[in-house]
Scaffold this active site. Sequence first.
Site, PDB file in Angstrom:
ATOM      1  N   TYR A 275      35.009  38.311  49.085  1.00  0.00           N
ATOM      2  CA  TYR A 275      34.068  37.203  49.274  1.00  0.00           C
ATOM      3  C   TYR A 275      34.260  36.581  50.646  1.00  0.00           C
ATOM      4  CZ  TYR A 275      37.817  33.743  48.411  1.00  0.00           C
ATOM      5  OH  TYR A 275      38.953  32.988  48.480  1.00  0.00           O
ATOM      6  N   CYS A 276      33.185  35.965  51.133  1.00  0.00           N
ATOM      7  CA  CYS A 276      33.245  35.154  52.349  1.00  0.00           C
ATOM      8  C   CYS A 276      32.660  33.792  51.998  1.00  0.00           C
ATOM      9  CB  CYS A 276      32.524  35.827  53.516  1.00  0.00           C
ATOM     10  SG  CYS A 276      30.746  36.107  53.273  1.00  0.00           S
ATOM     11  N   TRP A 277      32.079  33.094  52.967  1.00  0.00           N
ATOM     12  CA  TRP A 277      31.580  31.745  52.700  1.00  0.00           C
ATOM     13  C   TRP A 277      30.407  31.741  51.722  1.00  0.00           C
ATOM     14  CZ3 TRP A 277      32.830  26.911  52.718  1.00  0.00           C
ATOM     15  CH2 TRP A 277      31.842  25.917  52.655  1.00  0.00           C
TER      16      TRP A 277
ATOM     17  N   TYR B  95      32.181  32.067  48.448  1.00  0.00           N
ATOM     18  CA  TYR B  95      32.982  30.892  48.109  1.00  0.00           C
ATOM     19  C   TYR B  95      32.119  29.750  47.593  1.00  0.00           C
ATOM     20  CZ  TYR B  95      35.821  26.713  48.777  1.00  0.00           C
ATOM     21  OH  TYR B  95      36.469  25.514  48.581  1.00  0.00           O
TER      22      TYR B  95
END
Length: 350
Positions: free
Chosen positions: A94-96, A123
Amino acid sequence: MPLKFSSLSELYSHGFDTVIDVRSPAEYAEDHLPGAISLPVLDNEERARVGTIYVQQSPFLARKLGAALVFRNAANHVEHRLSHHEGGWRPLVYCWRGGQRSGSFTWLLQQIGWRAEVIEGGYRTYRRLVNRYLYDDPLPHRLVALDGYTGTAKTKLLERLSARGVQVVDLEGLANHRGSLLGERPGGQPSQKAFESRLAGVLCGLNPARPVVVEAESSKIGDRILPPSLWNALRAAPRIEVSAPLEARTVYLVEAYDDILSDADRLRARLDPLRHHRGHEVVDGWVERIEAGDKFGLTRMLMEQHYDPAYLKSRKAHGAEVIARVEAPALDAAGLETAAAGIEEIVAQL
């Protein structure tokens, strides 16, 4: 296709081998999914640089530079941090917001042959689920509050209850603070978001059909705020009151707070603001004990003149139901074990 999670418990039970956070180190430090490892595809400076180009020059130039940096950093992770994994490894990335950073890294892992997937919404999805769990929905657990004067070793009792198989949540441990004026601990407190992540992770792992023992706290532990669902449940929770002689509490606190009791300058700075509440004469008496190096005398005075009166005032204001009282004549190992056994017996009947 990115994986969609509709609840926090569903996300926590994802079943993947590793959770990878590809956001910048600063983003990871503020908060992350419990157990996630940090493999940033853009470091703090690179992320700021790409963002500046995106705003001040053009999205195309930013994406071109970003792609070069992302794949360069990703290649480094594959060569070093991930080189030991076999072909069946299943990472969840995952990222932002589940966009280009996590998408690019996941694509690279998939091309190698690893069964990588990405969290839809990244996130931000995780934070929405945490917020719903701790701010919107009622807590699904039945809390029992462990109450009592300062120095009745409630944190130690939680440890012993946990060892006996009782469900507990150590709020002060999660907040890295002892929950009092002198309660700061080495390393400082986690961010509010990180505290909530720790809290949600622990709560989701507990059985809602069984009681959960927590220490009675105010709405804040240090600078960390108890989220509404927990605070509402804690205020309504029945209480088990632990008592111990003043002498035993003093001995316990001198040991538990030895770090700050040994730092005279820090101690004076923490106590000086209490002049407005306790008066100059009282605080001057504390300072005399500090300057004399009398840890025992200072601790006893603080309980008699500050902590105990504050506790009585708080208990009267809250009017919480005390369902049982447990007395610990001593707070040594034997005394704590006896008190824990008594608390366990009470909880088992709830």
